[in-house]
Every structure is written in structure tokens, then in C-alpha cells.
Scaffold this motif. Structure first.
Motif, short mmCIF file in Angstrom:
data_model
loop_
_atom_site.label_atom_id
_atom_site.label_comp_id
_atom_site.label_asym_id
_atom_site.label_seq_id
_atom_site.Cartn_x
_atom_site.Cartn_y
_atom_site.Cartn_z
N VAL A 168 0.91 -1.25 0.10
CA VAL A 168 0.01 -0.23 -0.49
C VAL A 168 0.68 1.43 0.47
CG1 VAL A 168 -1.60 -1.26 0.92
CG2 VAL A 168 -0.01 -0.61 2.89
N PHE A 169 1.81 1.36 0.49
CA PHE A 169 2.84 2.35 -0.11
C PHE A 169 2.95 3.20 -0.68
CE2 PHE A 169 5.94 0.50 3.85
CZ PHE A 169 4.72 0.98 4.65
N ARG A 224 -3.76 0.62 4.68
CA ARG A 224 -4.93 -0.81 3.97
C ARG A 224 -6.41 -0.33 4.56
NH1 ARG A 224 -1.39 -5.10 8.04
NH2 ARG A 224 -0.09 -5.14 6.17
N THR A 225 -6.53 0.63 6.18
CA THR A 225 -7.97 0.95 5.87
C THR A 225 -9.05 1.47 4.45
OG1 THR A 225 -7.83 0.59 8.41
CG2 THR A 225 -9.81 1.74 7.33
N PHE A 226 -7.39 2.61 4.25
CA PHE A 226 -8.08 3.32 3.43
C PHE A 226 -8.51 2.96 2.55
CE2 PHE A 226 -5.53 6.82 5.52
CZ PHE A 226 -6.55 7.12 6.51
N GLU A 227 -7.39 2.13 1.37
CA GLU A 227 -7.36 1.15 0.45
C GLU A 227 -8.75 0.58 0.49
OE1 GLU A 227 -6.12 0.17 -3.06
OE2 GLU A 227 -5.83 1.98 -2.11
N VAL A 270 -11.46 1.54 1.45
CA VAL A 270 -12.91 2.41 1.42
C VAL A 270 -12.69 2.55 -0.21
CG1 VAL A 270 -13.08 5.03 1.29
CG2 VAL A 270 -12.75 3.54 3.37
N HIS A 271 -10.82 2.83 -0.49
CA HIS A 271 -11.04 3.36 -2.33
C HIS A 271 -11.66 2.62 -3.17
CE1 HIS A 271 -9.17 5.04 -5.53
NE2 HIS A 271 -8.84 3.33 -6.18
N ARG A 272 -11.36 0.30 -2.69
CA ARG A 272 -11.83 -0.18 -3.17
C ARG A 272 -13.12 -0.72 -2.73
NH1 ARG A 272 -7.95 -3.17 -0.43
NH2 ARG A 272 -9.35 -4.07 0.69
N GLU A 273 -13.97 0.47 -2.58
CA GLU A 273 -14.99 0.29 -2.00
C GLU A 273 -15.91 -0.60 -1.85
OE1 GLU A 273 -17.60 1.68 -5.68
OE2 GLU A 273 -17.11 3.56 -5.33
N ASP A 274 -15.33 -1.76 -0.67
CA ASP A 274 -15.74 -2.64 -0.17
C ASP A 274 -16.49 -2.59 0.74
OD1 ASP A 274 -12.77 -3.95 -1.12
OD2 ASP A 274 -12.23 -4.29 0.75
N ARG A 275 -17.36 -3.36 1.29
CA ARG A 275 -18.52 -2.99 1.84
C ARG A 275 -18.18 -2.52 3.60
NH1 ARG A 275 -20.84 -7.41 5.53
NH2 ARG A 275 -20.06 -8.81 3.54
N PRO A 276 -19.12 -0.89 3.50
CA PRO A 276 -18.92 -0.13 4.92
C PRO A 276 -19.32 -1.58 6.02
CG PRO A 276 -20.61 0.69 3.15
CD PRO A 276 -19.96 -0.20 3.33
N ALA A 277 -18.37 -0.97 6.91
CA ALA A 277 -19.06 -1.45 7.90
C ALA A 277 -19.88 -1.15 9.23
CB ALA A 277 -17.36 -1.42 9.57
N ASP A 278 -20.36 -1.93 10.56
CA ASP A 278 -21.04 -1.71 10.63
C ASP A 278 -20.25 -1.11 12.48
OD1 ASP A 278 -23.93 -1.86 9.49
OD2 ASP A 278 -22.15 -4.14 8.73
N PHE A 292 -10.91 10.62 15.18
CA PHE A 292 -9.71 12.10 14.90
C PHE A 292 -8.89 11.36 13.47
CE2 PHE A 292 -8.23 8.33 17.74
CZ PHE A 292 -7.54 7.41 16.95
N ASP A 293 -8.24 12.58 12.85
CA ASP A 293 -7.63 12.11 11.36
C ASP A 293 -6.53 11.58 11.40
OD1 ASP A 293 -5.87 13.79 12.17
OD2 ASP A 293 -6.94 15.55 11.34
N PHE A 294 -6.09 11.04 10.48
CA PHE A 294 -5.00 10.32 10.35
C PHE A 294 -3.00 11.21 10.91
CE2 PHE A 294 -0.36 9.60 8.18
CZ PHE A 294 -0.98 8.25 8.17
N GLU A 295 -3.47 12.59 11.10
CA GLU A 295 -1.96 13.07 11.87
C GLU A 295 -2.33 13.11 12.68
OE1 GLU A 295 -0.66 17.62 12.15
OE2 GLU A 295 -1.87 17.64 10.40
N THR A 296 -3.76 13.18 13.88
CA THR A 296 -3.99 13.18 15.35
C THR A 296 -4.00 12.05 15.66
OG1 THR A 296 -5.35 14.98 14.89
CG2 THR A 296 -5.55 13.75 16.95
N GLY A 297 -4.32 11.17 14.88
CA GLY A 297 -3.79 9.11 15.69
C GLY A 297 -2.33 9.38 15.12
N LEU A 298 -1.88 9.40 14.20
CA LEU A 298 -0.37 9.55 13.98
C LEU A 298 0.61 9.59 15.72
CD1 LEU A 298 2.47 8.66 12.92
CD2 LEU A 298 2.16 10.46 12.23
N ARG A 299 -0.14 11.56 16.02
CA ARG A 299 0.58 11.88 17.05
C ARG A 299 0.66 11.09 18.53
NH1 ARG A 299 3.58 16.15 15.35
NH2 ARG A 299 2.54 17.19 12.83
N LEU A 300 -0.99 10.80 18.82
CA LEU A 300 -0.93 9.86 19.68
C LEU A 300 -0.69 8.49 19.61
CD1 LEU A 300 -5.14 10.18 19.68
CD2 LEU A 300 -3.21 11.38 20.62
N VAL A 301 -0.71 7.80 18.82
CA VAL A 301 0.13 6.59 18.43
C VAL A 301 1.74 6.52 19.06
CG1 VAL A 301 0.65 4.26 17.91
CG2 VAL A 301 -1.70 5.49 17.23
#
Length: 285
Positions: free
Chosen positions: A24-25, A72-75, A77-85, A104-113
Motif C-alpha cells: 500500500v505504500f 490498508r483501511t483507506f485502500e 474504502v477506495h475499493r468500495e468494500d462493504r462499509p463496516a457496521d 480523529f484524522d490520520f495526523e492526530t492518530g499518528l501523533r497519539l500513537v
């Protein structure tokens, strides 16, 4: 209304491996470069080459896994896989679940982790061990009878697998006790006693760090490791803080969803170990 309910689950620390993210990179060069700049090292090199075995070190493992599973999650969504419940993640994986749910967004999550990994790595030396076919209450009684003090239950993975955490000297004594009792156990690929009392210094500092951020409510229900139940309004900061020092209630989390829908399907991001756990929980073993 969809006839099939889907839960997307995210693997946590221990699922890292050399070569992860290579698929995915190339699709997200901007996000990959941003992550590398934020972290201060070449993320692609870390994940695909694992120089000096750095992927085994918590401060590197956690942000690397977060980024790879986010892409992998963004990909997905891009593939339009079935949305999660529903979303849920095991320990670190809960951050990817919260990202996917729009907390939160990608940047916030990265800083948190990144901060979480740094603090957890620095808080204490120690480790974790999976113990098989021994209920937690019985295990704690065994330790008490044998004078083993300082072991915490750090995770309830399935009915037949719990996880303990402690410092190296305590774990050594605990392992000797288990061997004498002929109880099977497996050392986990982690570098500290997560989800235990030993993470209290990290919890205090992480709670202070979280004050810098505000969070949205999940757009899709996310099941908390701390409670084994979906997040309620206003709980994000408290749950992320408490998660550091409380056991991962994976069995309860999965059962919460299964109790509502026996036909629920699961899709795992980042491995297959959680899927195997779900199968065991479903069958009661």
C-alpha cells in the motif's frame, strides 16, 4: 438495510513483520512522507527492511503498525468494500478502529500513537505471556499459593487464552510456576508489560498529553477494549487513558457483538490472529 452485519477488526502489536505495508505504500506517497517526517525516520525502510530489528521496539512498532493499517483501511474504502457496521481493534488496533470511525484524522492518530509508543516503551522493562487453558481466577490462585507476586492479568483473548504481564524477574518466577504445574504458556513478542499496573507512569503522562486534543464521536460504533462495550458519548479520552493499565477485554468485546447478531461477519485488517480468536470465541473455546 443490509442483510449482513459486518465488523472490521484491527490487529495490534505483535502482528508486525518485515515487509508489511509494501502493498500500500506506493498508493499514498504523500501520507507516507508525512508520517516519515513526523516520526523522524524512513517509515518505508523501517517496515520493509527492519534495520537493526527496530520493528520489535515498541516506540517504532506502534506508529508503524498504525500507519500501515490506516493505509490498508483507506485502500479498503477506495475499493468500495462493504462499509463496516462496527469497528474494534486489539490494544493498539483500537486507534485504527477510532480513525476508521472518524474520531480523529490520520495526523492526530499518528501523533497519539507515537507518544503512546514512546511512553509505553519508557515506562517499564518487562513482558507478557499468553497462558492456555487456565481460567484467570484459577491462575491467580496458583500464583498466590506459590508465592508469585506482581503478576497482572493483561488480556482476555478467548476462553482458553489469557495474557499476563509483569517485570522480567516476576515473569521468570511465574514461568517456573507454570512449568511445575504443566500449564502451557507462550511468551509474546512485546517489550514491556502492557495493560498492567506497570504502565501507570505512562498512563499519567499520556493523560496529560491527551489534553491537547479534542475528539469527535464515532460515526460507526467502536467497541472499547476497556469495557468490552461500544464507546459512549464523551468517553474517548478516558478510554484511551485507561486502556494502558487495564486488561484487553477482547472476549467480552466480541461477545457483545455476537450477542446482538449470530450472523455477524468479521473482516480483519493487519493479520489473521484476531480472526482465529473470533472463531474460538464463537465456538466457546
Amino acid at each position: 438495510m443490509r442483510s449482513v452485519v459486518l465488523a472490521v477488526i484491527f490487529a495490534g502489536q505483535g502482528s508486525q513483520e518485515k515487509g508489511m505495508g509494501a502493498e500500500v505504500f506506493g498508493y499514498y506517497p504523500g501520507l507516507v512522507q508525512f508520517a516519515s517526517d513526523t516520526l523522524g525516520y524512513d517509515l518505508v525502510s523501517l517496515c520493509t527492511e527492519n534495520p537493526d530489528g527496530l520493528l520489535a521496539r515498541t516506540e517504532y512498532t506502534q506508529p508503524a503498525l498504525y500507519v500501515v493499517n490506516a493505509l490498508r483501511t483507506f485502500e479498503r474504502v477506495h475499493r468500495e468494500d462493504r462499509p463496516a457496521d462496527f469497528y474494534l481493534g486489539h490494544s493498539l488496533g483500537e486507534y485504527n478502529a477510532l480513525l476508521a470511525a472518524g474520531v480523529f484524522d490520520f495526523e492526530t492518530g499518528l501523533r497519539l500513537v507515537a507518544k503512546r509508543g514512546e511512553l509505553m516503551a519508557a515506562a517499564s522493562d518487562g513482558g507478557m505471556t499468553a497462558v492456555l487453558n487456565t481460567p484467570a481466577e484459577h491462575l491467580l490462585k496458583i500464583f498466590a499459593d506459590d508465592g508469585v507476586d506482581g503478576v497482572d492479568i493483561a488480556g482476555f483473548n478467548t476462553a482458553s487464552q489469557i495474557v499476563i504481564a509483569a517485570t522480567p524477574p516476576v515473569l521468570a518466577v511465574a514461568h517456573a510456576c507454570l512449568k511445575r504445574r504443566e500449564i502451557r504458556f507462550v511468551r509474546l513478542r512485546v517489550s514491556a508489560p502492557f495493560h498492567s499496573r506497570y504502565m501507570e507512569p505512562a498512563r499519567v503522562r499520556f493523560a496529560e498529553f491527551l489534553k491537547r486534543f479534542s475528539f469527535a464521536e464515532p460515526a460507526v460504533p467502536v467497541v472499547s477494549n476497556v469495557t468490552g462495550r461500544p464507546y459512549r458519548p464523551g468517553q474517548v479520552t478516558r478510554m484511551l487513558t485507561e486502556q494502558l493499565v487495564t486488561p484487553v477485554r477482547w472476549t467480552d468485546s466480541v461477545r457483545t457483538l455476537l450477542d446482538g447478531d449470530d450472523g455477524l461477519e468479521f473482516t480483519e485488517i493487519g493479520g489473521s490472529a484476531l480472526t482465529h480468536m473470533v472463531q474460538k470465541i464463537r465456538s466457546g473455546v
